[in-house]
Design a protein around this motif. Structure first.
Motif, PDB file in Angstrom:
ATOM      1  N   LEU A 227       1.413  -1.737   0.594  1.00 52.51           N
ATOM      2  CA  LEU A 227      -0.151  -0.407   0.258  1.00 52.51           C
ATOM      3  C   LEU A 227       0.855   1.507   0.112  1.00 52.51           C
ATOM      4  CD1 LEU A 227      -2.995   1.072  -0.024  1.00 52.51           C
ATOM      5  CD2 LEU A 227      -2.516   0.754   2.825  1.00 52.51           C
ATOM      6  N   PHE A 228       0.436   2.014  -1.130  1.00 52.40           N
ATOM      7  CA  PHE A 228       1.829   3.764  -1.103  1.00 52.40           C
ATOM      8  C   PHE A 228       0.702   4.592  -1.229  1.00 52.40           C
ATOM      9  CE2 PHE A 228       1.504   1.062  -5.170  1.00 52.40           C
ATOM     10  CZ  PHE A 228       1.469   1.930  -6.252  1.00 52.40           C
ATOM     11  N   LEU A 229      -0.741   3.840  -1.645  1.00 51.63           N
ATOM     12  CA  LEU A 229      -1.472   5.142  -1.642  1.00 51.63           C
ATOM     13  C   LEU A 229      -2.051   5.438  -0.042  1.00 51.63           C
ATOM     14  CD1 LEU A 229      -4.661   3.371  -3.684  1.00 51.63           C
ATOM     15  CD2 LEU A 229      -2.986   5.297  -4.445  1.00 51.63           C
ATOM     16  N   PRO A 230      -2.471   7.219   0.104  1.00 56.73           N
ATOM     17  CA  PRO A 230      -2.985   7.583   0.730  1.00 56.73           C
ATOM     18  C   PRO A 230      -3.686   7.345   2.085  1.00 56.73           C
ATOM     19  CG  PRO A 230      -2.279   9.254  -0.863  1.00 56.73           C
ATOM     20  CD  PRO A 230      -2.531   8.064  -1.424  1.00 56.73           C
ATOM     21  N   HIS A 252       3.220  -1.592   3.638  1.00 54.47           N
ATOM     22  CA  HIS A 252       3.012  -0.208   3.496  1.00 54.47           C
ATOM     23  C   HIS A 252       4.282   0.631   3.090  1.00 54.47           C
ATOM     24  CE1 HIS A 252       0.321  -1.155   6.536  1.00 54.47           C
ATOM     25  NE2 HIS A 252      -0.358  -0.458   6.656  1.00 54.47           N
ATOM     26  N   VAL A 253       4.008   1.788   1.853  1.00 53.27           N
ATOM     27  CA  VAL A 253       5.108   2.932   1.581  1.00 53.27           C
ATOM     28  C   VAL A 253       5.248   3.671   2.123  1.00 53.27           C
ATOM     29  CG1 VAL A 253       6.448   3.628   0.090  1.00 53.27           C
ATOM     30  CG2 VAL A 253       6.092   0.741   0.752  1.00 53.27           C
ATOM     31  N   SER A 254       5.835   4.754   2.935  1.00 56.87           N
ATOM     32  CA  SER A 254       5.845   5.834   2.556  1.00 56.87           C
ATOM     33  C   SER A 254       5.550   6.829   1.654  1.00 56.87           C
ATOM     34  CB  SER A 254       6.037   6.904   4.056  1.00 56.87           C
ATOM     35  OG  SER A 254       5.978   5.822   4.650  1.00 56.87           O
ATOM     36  N   ASP A 255       7.157   6.586   1.148  1.00 57.53           N
ATOM     37  CA  ASP A 255       7.238   7.484  -0.055  1.00 57.53           C
ATOM     38  C   ASP A 255       7.910   6.933  -1.298  1.00 57.53           C
ATOM     39  OD1 ASP A 255       9.277   8.601  -1.460  1.00 57.53           O
ATOM     40  OD2 ASP A 255      10.873  10.041  -0.408  1.00 57.53           O
ATOM     41  N   ILE A 256       7.163   7.484  -2.317  1.00 62.15           N
ATOM     42  CA  ILE A 256       6.780   6.433  -3.421  1.00 62.15           C
ATOM     43  C   ILE A 256       8.086   6.599  -4.587  1.00 62.15           C
ATOM     44  CG2 ILE A 256       4.383   6.501  -3.244  1.00 62.15           C
ATOM     45  CD1 ILE A 256       4.686   8.270  -5.470  1.00 62.15           C
ATOM     46  N   LYS A 257       9.153   7.724  -4.104  1.00 57.58           N
ATOM     47  CA  LYS A 257       9.985   8.017  -4.446  1.00 57.58           C
ATOM     48  C   LYS A 257      10.888   7.035  -5.177  1.00 57.58           C
ATOM     49  CE  LYS A 257      10.476  12.667  -3.577  1.00 57.58           C
ATOM     50  NZ  LYS A 257      11.437  13.938  -2.617  1.00 57.58           N
ATOM     51  N   ASN A 258      11.227   5.697  -3.759  1.00 58.78           N
ATOM     52  CA  ASN A 258      11.472   4.775  -3.961  1.00 58.78           C
ATOM     53  C   ASN A 258      10.611   3.344  -4.184  1.00 58.78           C
ATOM     54  OD1 ASN A 258      14.731   5.737  -3.536  1.00 58.78           O
ATOM     55  ND2 ASN A 258      14.219   6.070  -1.874  1.00 58.78           N
ATOM     56  N   LEU A 259       9.900   3.758  -4.827  1.00 58.91           N
ATOM     57  CA  LEU A 259       8.408   2.207  -5.390  1.00 58.91           C
ATOM     58  C   LEU A 259       9.066   1.990  -5.590  1.00 58.91           C
ATOM     59  CD1 LEU A 259       5.940   1.912  -4.378  1.00 58.91           C
ATOM     60  CD2 LEU A 259       4.998   2.817  -6.093  1.00 58.91           C
ATOM     61  N   ALA A 265      11.528  -5.750  -3.647  1.00 62.55           N
ATOM     62  CA  ALA A 265      12.297  -5.812  -1.986  1.00 62.55           C
ATOM     63  C   ALA A 265      10.075  -6.867  -1.350  1.00 62.55           C
ATOM     64  CB  ALA A 265      12.594  -4.893  -0.635  1.00 62.55           C
ATOM     65  N   PHE A 266       9.787  -5.817  -1.945  1.00 57.55           N
ATOM     66  CA  PHE A 266       8.467  -6.385  -0.838  1.00 57.55           C
ATOM     67  C   PHE A 266       7.918  -7.812  -1.683  1.00 57.55           C
ATOM     68  CE2 PHE A 266       3.727  -7.254   0.003  1.00 57.55           C
ATOM     69  CZ  PHE A 266       3.933  -6.519   1.478  1.00 57.55           C
ATOM     70  N   ARG A 267       7.782  -7.555  -3.402  1.00 54.09           N
ATOM     71  CA  ARG A 267       7.153  -8.404  -4.000  1.00 54.09           C
ATOM     72  C   ARG A 267       5.902  -9.036  -4.173  1.00 54.09           C
ATOM     73  NH1 ARG A 267      10.038 -13.472  -5.997  1.00 54.09           N
ATOM     74  NH2 ARG A 267       9.290 -12.941  -7.592  1.00 54.09           N
ATOM     75  N   PRO A 268       5.146  -7.741  -4.248  1.00 51.89           N
ATOM     76  CA  PRO A 268       3.018  -8.041  -3.647  1.00 51.89           C
ATOM     77  C   PRO A 268       3.167  -9.230  -4.999  1.00 51.89           C
ATOM     78  CG  PRO A 268       3.782  -5.639  -4.488  1.00 51.89           C
ATOM     79  CD  PRO A 268       4.723  -6.542  -5.113  1.00 51.89           C
ATOM     80  N   THR A 269       1.984  -9.847  -4.328  1.00 56.59           N
ATOM     81  CA  THR A 269       0.944 -10.400  -5.388  1.00 56.59           C
ATOM     82  C   THR A 269       0.006  -9.149  -6.669  1.00 56.59           C
ATOM     83  OG1 THR A 269      -0.715 -11.607  -4.122  1.00 56.59           O
ATOM     84  CG2 THR A 269       1.372 -12.254  -4.663  1.00 56.59           C
ATOM     85  N   MET A 270      -0.309  -8.245  -5.715  1.00 60.42           N
ATOM     86  CA  MET A 270      -1.082  -7.268  -6.837  1.00 60.42           C
ATOM     87  C   MET A 270      -0.720  -5.810  -6.251  1.00 60.42           C
ATOM     88  SD  MET A 270      -4.856  -6.868  -5.512  1.00 60.42           S
ATOM     89  CE  MET A 270      -4.911  -7.045  -3.179  1.00 60.42           C
ATOM     90  N   ALA A 339       9.108  -7.050 -14.258  1.00 63.53           N
ATOM     91  CA  ALA A 339       9.936  -7.338 -13.051  1.00 63.53           C
ATOM     92  C   ALA A 339       9.954  -6.087 -12.563  1.00 63.53           C
ATOM     93  CB  ALA A 339      11.344  -7.072 -13.254  1.00 63.53           C
ATOM     94  N   VAL A 340       9.789  -3.979 -12.999  1.00 63.44           N
ATOM     95  CA  VAL A 340       9.678  -4.006 -12.138  1.00 63.44           C
ATOM     96  C   VAL A 340       8.479  -2.991 -11.679  1.00 63.44           C
ATOM     97  CG1 VAL A 340       9.289  -0.723 -12.843  1.00 63.44           C
ATOM     98  CG2 VAL A 340      11.144  -2.078 -13.776  1.00 63.44           C
ATOM     99  N   LEU A 341       7.465  -4.008 -11.546  1.00 60.91           N
ATOM    100  CA  LEU A 341       6.015  -3.591 -10.882  1.00 60.91           C
ATOM    101  C   LEU A 341       6.040  -5.118  -9.762  1.00 60.91           C
ATOM    102  CD1 LEU A 341       3.651  -3.191 -13.910  1.00 60.91           C
ATOM    103  CD2 LEU A 341       4.204  -2.153 -11.822  1.00 60.91           C
ATOM    104  N   GLY A 342       7.210  -5.549  -9.288  1.00 59.17           N
ATOM    105  CA  GLY A 342       7.568  -6.258  -8.798  1.00 59.17           C
ATOM    106  C   GLY A 342       8.759  -8.049  -8.756  1.00 59.17           C
TER     107      GLY A 342
END
Length: 598
Positions: A227-230, A252-259, A265-270, A339-342
């Motif tokens: 989750l990186f949305l507010p 959770h990710v606070s800063d999307i600059k390093n998304l 690293a997290f490798r989400p399925t969605m 790969a860019v998307l996890g």
């Protein structure tokens, strides 16, 4: 008038509330990682048992501090683990969460905390605390402020050491399904924000039916989402609650600059995001390919992906030749983009604004299906979404199971269902205007096809009527123009004017690359290039692409590039990135007049 509905897939509990979810998870999945948090640069799993313990401990502190059943507690923070922890702690104390965007001004904070009557505020940083303190004299109900970065969670745990688990569980059980869970203040594109009261029932109906309809994306114990949305926005809150309800692992990710690094690293399925995220991934990949001398290969791969996706919707499917080309590009290009998307995710859910048909086909063609949805704060986020197994690109999908979408005679989208908010806090007049005979009037204009798929064509109040009497829906052309890598934002104008014009801002992240590619000084700013022929030609290409989606009478004849950005800080967009059209029109009145000067 036309309407469409689908039967409910999830039965909302007759009583109980959202705290039941964390108790159920601890009982049924005690050792399953339901959340993950970042510590020392590494992701750590949090089991259902540990999460329940941490929530209880924080809730004890709130109770010891005097938070009573039904009290409102403000939560102002970026997206982080503590947001979800404290959200459930507030509910476990029997209270109501009032989210506040971490970018809010002192004036906005004063209004939200004052209007809601918040008795406590949990903030993230010293700057947030200072902002609340600066208006504390106007907040007679506010008794406590806790700061996350100054050990708020630990302080609450210590303060509540004399409160037993049984006391917390009793307090947490007081709210029923129809009790308020949260008051979410709308972004406020015009006037003061209104507080949407969302109940525990609203969230159960919303999240339960989404999880069941998209069950392959919410497989308990197997799937995960980053989750990186507010979380102050209702879409982010949907992700939070749906993940706990499923349950799937939530990070959770606070800063999307390093998304991209976090996704790797997290490798989400969605993945869940807004169209701008998916636009930037595409534009960045294309720009990198061009810089590496592989621009033509990328464009051929993109065209192949789009053609492949479109062919999937035909009876015969992709031809043999197209399948061969697609397989070749999958190794060369598509796998790298995934790969860019996890690397693990095959689906994403997009909301907040239209994604655009071309981009929708591109992503599906590379093996990463973006399911568009549509909703509002008042509908507890998504009120329509594309099903995973019957996507119809170019629409926002079918109604949430258990709800009804109706198109009124004037084209307005009306909504009915258990997910619809109960009203605006302390604002009976606004509630009466929005809710009529159980139907919520969205203010959006749309159409329903024969299969119940909804398409949003614009806002009732944003429809432009030119001097020639032509009705123009700005969103259609704005979304196409905004899809260009060089364009950050676009606002169409032309009400009572002889033709349609547009104000355009440049993407500050992409501009340096464009400058290098075109031999311009690296220090050049948008203000330096307002009359640069090459830049004007590049933006004209974006406008031409936008014009291709509409009739000649609706097309943009002239545009003006602005020297700055439309930002939340400048007051031109809301925290959810919606344009404040009236503010833009006021602040750039001279530029608009220049479009029509003879």
């Amino acid at each position: 008038m036309r309407e469409f509905s689908l039967p409910a897939l999830y039965e909302v509990p007759a009583d109980g509330n959202l705290t039941d979810l964390i108790h159920r998870n601890a009982a049924q999945h005690p050792d399953v990682a339901v959340l993950a948090r970042k510590r020392g640069g590494r992701w750590e799993d949090v089991t259902a048992t540990d999460f329940l313990t941490e929530v209880r401990d924080a809730a004890k502190g709130l109770i010891a501090a005097g938070v009573r059943p039904g009290d409102r507690v403000a939560l102002m923070s970026r997206t982080r683990y503590e947001w979800t922890l404290l959200d459930f702690a507030v509910w476990s104390a029997g209270a109501v969460t009032v989210p506040v965007y971490e970018t809010s001004s002192p004036e906005q904070i004063a209004w939200i905390l004052g209007d809601s009557g918040a008795v406590g505020a949990i903030v993230e940083t010293e700057a947030h605390e200072a902002a609340v303190e600066s208006v504390r004299g106007r907040l007679p109900e506010l008794r406590n402020i806790w700061q996350i970065e100054r050990d708020a969670v630990e302080l609450l745990r210590a303060k509540g050491s004399d409160i037993s688990d049984a006391q917390v569980d009793e307090r947490g059980s007081l709210a029923d399904a129809d009790s308020p869970a949260t008051i979410v203040y709308t972004s406020g594109t015009t006037g003061r924000p209104k507080g949407c009261v969302l109940t525990h029932r609203n969230f159960f109906a919303e999240c339960g039916n989404i999880v069941e309809r998209l069950r392959p994306l919410f497989r308990a114990g197997e799937c995960s989402v980053l989750l990186f949305l507010p979380v102050a926005h209702v879409f982010g809150r949907l992700v939070e609650v749906a993940s706990v309800l499923a349950p799937i692992k939530l990070g959770h990710v606070s800063d999307i600059k390093n998304l991209t690094d976090e996704l790797a690293a997290f490798r989400p399925t969605m993945v869940l995001g807004v169209p701008r995220v998916f636009e930037k991934v595409y534009n960045s990949a294309r720009a990198k390919a061009q810089a590496d001398g592989k621009g033509k290969i990328f464009d051929k791969a993109a065209d192949t992906a789009i053609a492949y996706s479109r062919a999937l919707d035909t009876p015969s499917g992709p031809s043999l030749g197209l399948r061969i080309k697609h397989k070749t590009f999958d190794k060369l290009v598509y796998s790298k983009l995934r790969a860019v998307l996890g690397g693990r995710a095959e689906h994403a859910i997009s909301g907040g604004a239209p994604l655009g048909e071309r981009l929708g086909h591109f992503y599906r063609g590379i093996g990463f299906t973006v399911l568009e949805g549509y909703g509002l704060t008042e509908s507890c986020a998504a009120t329509a979404f594309n099903p995973w197994d019957r996507q119809k690109i170019g629409t926002v999908g079918q109604p949430l199971p258990g709800s009804v979408v109706r198109i009124a005679d004037d084209g307005e989208v009306l909504l009915h269902g258990e997910h619809i908010f109960t009203g605006y806090w302390n604002n009976e007049a606004a509630t009466a205007e929005a809710l009529s005979d159980g139907w919520f009037h969205t203010g959006d204009v749309g159409t329903l096809d024969e299969d119940g798929y909804l398409a949003i064509t614009g806002r009732k109040k944003e429809i432009i009527v030119t001097a020639g009497g032509k009705n123009v829906a700005p969103a259609v052309i704005e979304d196409r123009i905004r899809g260009h890598a060089l364009v950050a934002e676009c606002m169409v104008v032309g009400d009572a004017r002889p033709f349609v014009g547009a104000l355009v801002t440049l993407d500050e992240e992409f501009l340096p690359r464009w400058l290098e590619e075109h031999g311009k000084p690296a220090s050049s700013t948008a203000a330096d290039l307002l009359h640069d022929p090459e830049l004007l030609a590049a933006v004209q290409q974006a406008v031409d692409d936008g014009n291709a989606a509409v009739s000649k009478a609706e097309s943009v004849r002239k545009f003006r590039i602005l020297p700055g950005q439309f930002t939340e800080e400048s007051g031109h967009v809301t925290p959810s990135l919606k344009l404040k059209r009236n503010v833009v029109a006021r602040d750039f009145a001279n530029e608009i007049e220049a479009l029509y000067a003879k």
